[in-house]
Design an enzyme around this catalytic site. Structure first.
Site: not given
Length: 302
Positions: A172-173, A186, A190
């Protein structure tokens, strides 16, 4: 830990002896986006622990570097590595990766084939303000970052363990929760991946643990392609992150030079790989449905 024939290519007695103590000996790991950056670093870490690998990559330009990585890991660690060109943005790409791995790694006599580890790392990103978001870009990012892992898991399901020993790790982020400018798409992909992680942890509870890790800035091509304006908005987070303070003489010289502008250093790909690898081992068996911070304190878990 049992060893499945056909996965290891030990070339000497010493290598075999050293391999016997490796925690992932005889395991097979599928790593998407395995040609460079975090994916390649994860491959190196898992290989060093004895896992054989199927490395997915997308573009023709990645064929040679992925082949070189595979050869290097095989010779260094006495394991088997298969490089597969499989586009996670194509409806048939994930199934192709799994079928190629089965054709290569299945036992030659019994046909037994098991996937022990899946690392969903492949992803794309393009930052833009909400007024510039186009449907085509939305579909591109969600297809690769969200649908790709779903289709890969669907293709892999028949081959996952049935004793909870499987390990699935989704990359993920911090973008899933910090709301950076320009990351309408984006960041959403995630966040979706983290939601899927929790769902899969329940649905696959007798097969595998399912966790995610959320890197912050990492010194990869993706981070290098971000604009100075985007990096500037991250500076306060970098400055307050406990482990991102630049260390002259230890950290990369470019990070030292960029410190005033960036406010700290990005992570190294091997640092993210280390956290991923922890979630792939036997000792992580009581951890599932979690998002594990792998960002030097850029974002703390709630």
């Amino acid at each position: 830990m049992s060893f499945r024939p056909g996965y290891q290519r030990a070339s000497s007695t010493n290598l075999k002896a050293a391999a016997a103590a490796r925690p992932l000996e005889g395991k097979l790991a599928i790593v998407t986006g395995g040609s460079r950056g975090i994916g390649a670093a994860v491959a190196r870490n898992l290989a060093s622990k004895g896992a054989s690998l199927a490395l997915g990559y997308t573009s023709d330009s990645s064929s040679e570097p992925t082949a070189k990585l595979a050869s290097s890991l095989e010779s260094s660690h006495g394991i088997s590595v298969l490089a597969v060109q499989a586009d996670m943005g194509n409806a048939n790409g994930p199934a192709h990766l799994i079928s190629s791995a089965k054709n290569h790694f299945a036992h030659p006599r019994s046909g037994k084939f098991q996937i022990d580890i899946i690392v969903n790392n492949a992803a794309v990103s393009l930052n833009m303000p909400v007024e510039e978001v186009k449907a085509e870009e939305f579909h591109r990012q969600y297809t690769i970052n969200v649908l790709g892992p779903i289709l890969l898991l669907q293709a892999a399901l028949p081959y996952l363990p049935t004793d909870r020993s499987g390990r699935i790790v989704n990359l993920s982020s911090v973008s899933s929760s910090l709301g950076f400018h320009g990351q309408t798409i984006y960041g959403g992909t995630k966040a979706a991946l983290e939601a899927m992680t929790r769902t899969w942890a329940r649905e696959l509870s007798e097969r595998a643990t399912v966790n995610a890790v959320n890197p912050g800035p990492v010194a990869t091509d993706m981070y290098g392609a971000t604009s100075p304006e985007f990096q500037k908005q991250m500076k306060p987070f970098m400055q307050s992150a406990p482990l991102q303070k630049v260390r002259p003489g230890i950290d990369d010289e470019q990070f030292v030079k960029d410190d005033e502008m960036a406010g700290g250093r990005p992570g190294y790909d091997h640092e993210i790989a280390g956290v991923v690898a922890m979630l792939c081992g036997e000792d992580s068996g009581w951890c599932t449905g979690s998002v594990i911070c792998a960002n030097g304190g850029f974002r703390f878990s709630p």
